[in-house]
Design a protein around this motif. Structure first.
Motif, PDB file in Angstrom:
ATOM      1  N   MET A 290       2.560   5.000   0.716  1.00 31.68           N
ATOM      2  CA  MET A 290       2.053   4.951   2.100  1.00 31.68           C
ATOM      3  C   MET A 290       1.307   3.643   2.337  1.00 31.68           C
ATOM      4  N   ARG A 291       1.819   2.857   3.288  1.00 29.53           N
ATOM      5  CA  ARG A 291       1.183   1.570   3.581  1.00 29.53           C
ATOM      6  C   ARG A 291      -0.043   1.744   4.467  1.00 29.53           C
ATOM      7  N   GLY A 292      -0.951   0.786   4.371  1.00 31.26           N
ATOM      8  CA  GLY A 292      -2.133   0.809   5.229  1.00 31.26           C
ATOM      9  C   GLY A 292      -1.814   0.313   6.634  1.00 31.26           C
ATOM     10  N   THR A 293      -2.768   0.462   7.522  1.00 28.63           N
ATOM     11  CA  THR A 293      -2.638   0.027   8.918  1.00 28.63           C
ATOM     12  C   THR A 293      -3.632  -1.100   9.193  1.00 28.63           C
ATOM     13  N   LEU A 294      -3.166  -2.091   9.954  1.00 27.97           N
ATOM     14  CA  LEU A 294      -4.063  -3.150  10.427  1.00 27.97           C
ATOM     15  C   LEU A 294      -4.604  -2.764  11.799  1.00 27.97           C
ATOM     16  N   TYR A 295      -5.926  -2.822  11.950  1.00 25.99           N
ATOM     17  CA  TYR A 295      -6.563  -2.616  13.250  1.00 25.99           C
ATOM     18  C   TYR A 295      -7.173  -3.936  13.699  1.00 25.99           C
ATOM     19  N   GLY A 296      -6.794  -4.400  14.861  1.00 26.13           N
ATOM     20  CA  GLY A 296      -7.422  -5.579  15.462  1.00 26.13           C
ATOM     21  C   GLY A 296      -8.450  -5.098  16.465  1.00 26.13           C
ATOM     22  N   ILE A 297      -9.711  -5.254  16.116  1.00 27.44           N
ATOM     23  CA  ILE A 297     -10.777  -4.591  16.864  1.00 27.44           C
ATOM     24  C   ILE A 297     -11.579  -5.587  17.689  1.00 27.44           C
TER      25      ILE A 297
ATOM     26  N   ASP B 249      -1.631  -7.921   1.402  1.00 28.13           N
ATOM     27  CA  ASP B 249      -1.873  -7.465   0.027  1.00 28.13           C
ATOM     28  C   ASP B 249      -2.557  -6.100   0.026  1.00 28.13           C
ATOM     29  N   HIS B 250      -3.529  -5.937   0.924  1.00 22.83           N
ATOM     30  CA  HIS B 250      -4.250  -4.657   0.994  1.00 22.83           C
ATOM     31  C   HIS B 250      -3.405  -3.578   1.663  1.00 22.83           C
ATOM     32  N   LEU B 251      -2.728  -3.950   2.746  1.00 20.42           N
ATOM     33  CA  LEU B 251      -1.887  -2.973   3.445  1.00 20.42           C
ATOM     34  C   LEU B 251      -0.822  -2.416   2.500  1.00 20.42           C
ATOM     35  N   ALA B 252      -0.248  -3.298   1.668  1.00 22.50           N
ATOM     36  CA  ALA B 252       0.809  -2.872   0.749  1.00 22.50           C
ATOM     37  C   ALA B 252       0.274  -1.874  -0.282  1.00 22.50           C
TER      38      ALA B 252
END
Lengths: 238, 238
Positions: free
Chosen positions: A1-8, A86-89
């Motif tokens: 399960m990959r992570g999600t990027l949030y642009g806040i 790298d973190h999302l992966a």
């Protein structure tokens, strides 16, 4: 399960102007990403969210060069995207913080679209734009009824371009003033009798906030990047 | 000690897009004022803040006629101001809720200025504008770099006026479309090859949200007041 990027979008400066959604995500994700570039205020964005972060929250600093060279910029954003991916992966969510609203004059958009194109989930969390905070602080409407609003980056704008905009726009927001054309813009506003219908605000909602009724190129020259200028071209005075 | 009026922007629809400041004030003040007018969505504003209100919070409903007659409108706002000032005079704070941001196309501004002129303390709490939420939802930049942005109420706008704006603006936000000129606007966007660079969103962030890539007057005809249209006149596609 990959992570999600949030642009806040963290709003213009007052930590209380973060949205509930921004706070919830910042308290949940393991990584807070902050672009490191003096002019775009990474230190400022971090200081805005700091009250909401647990002490052990990990900060991912994204080095970005101070350059207008599009090739170098693109390379640095791709490098930053690599650090995030790298973190999302690894399945770790990342929240990248950006001043104001991410869809208004934020370089985050490039990063967002690049990472989304690589197949990662990416969400934008809207924030309060600086211009709305400035209008609220000074009691001025950005636009009412059938009025139009023009938002114009003032860096490099020519007085002739602003004159063309004033032919059409009831209200004008000038952003990010640079020195080169301030004198010509002041002259134009004087000719149009708009100096007294202008208000300038520096670092709205921050402890060092400054407000000036009217347009004054000498005062502006001493203010930094975080400056918003409202011009009421028709209708009420600010 | 007199009370304070707070004009609170509650954002476009998602209760999580309220700011922390808005929530803090809503939980503290004894009175929540909500203008009662179908077209401006008083019921919607109340439903957005409902999750944050204690069950015994008192609601001050402000009756406003559905009229464009400026004399009747002014009279109804002065009546509403009187209802609010009754509480302020007794030392009770009042929070008036308004969709989106109070300085962008909200009639709250008139009430704010009128009550402030009567010597009462009045503060505007900025909110997330619908256009920022729409841009975030669709992953589109409202404006980047040196791009300009025009915000245009579409009610009554003529295609010729929009054509003049497109001569100048890199990005256009059309608000509140009315039926009369939709066909002419669609024709203009087709001529400029801008239909595919347009995205329309209805009730962004609400359960019944609808998104359409492109401009389509037939679809728009079935959508209500809470509609935002983004046009990328230069640069990227939405």
């Amino acid at each position: 399960m990959r992570g999600t990027l949030y642009g806040i979008g963290v709003g213009p400066g007052d930590p209380e102007l973060l949205t509930v959604k921004a706070v919830n995500i910042l308290q949940r994700v393991p990584w807070i990403a902050a672009p490191q570039a003096a002019a775009t205020g990474s230190g400022l964005a971090l200081s805005i969210v700091r009250p909401y972060l647990a002490a052990d929250r990990r900060i991912l600093e994204l080095p970005l060069p101070m350059t207008a060279d599009p090739v170098r910029l693109a390379a640095s954003w791709q490098h930053a995207a690599g650090l995030i991916m790298d973190h999302l992966a690894r399945g770790e969510d990342v929240a990248l913080i950006t001043l104001g609203d991410p869809t208004l004059y934020s370089t985050y958009l490039y990063l967002h679209q690049f990472i989304a194109q690589q197949g990662y989930a990416a969400q934008i969390i809207p924030g309060v734009p600086a211009m709305c905070a400035v209008a609220a602080r000074t009691g001025v409407g950005l636009a009412v009824n059938q009025e139009t609003l023009a938002v114009v980056p003032a860096t490099g704008i020519l007085a002739s371009q602003l004159a063309a905009i004033l032919e059409w726009a009831d209200n004008v927001v000038l952003l990010k003033p640079s020195m080169a054309n301030l004198g010509a813009i002041e002259q134009l506003l004087m000719e149009r009798n708009l100096v007294r219908r202008t208000v300038m605000v520096n670092r709205c909602g921050q402890p060092e906030e400054r407000i000036h009724q009217g347009f004054d190129s000498k005062i502006l020259a001493g203010w930094d990047y975080f400056t918003t200028i409202l011009i009421k071209n028709s209708g009420g005075t600010p």
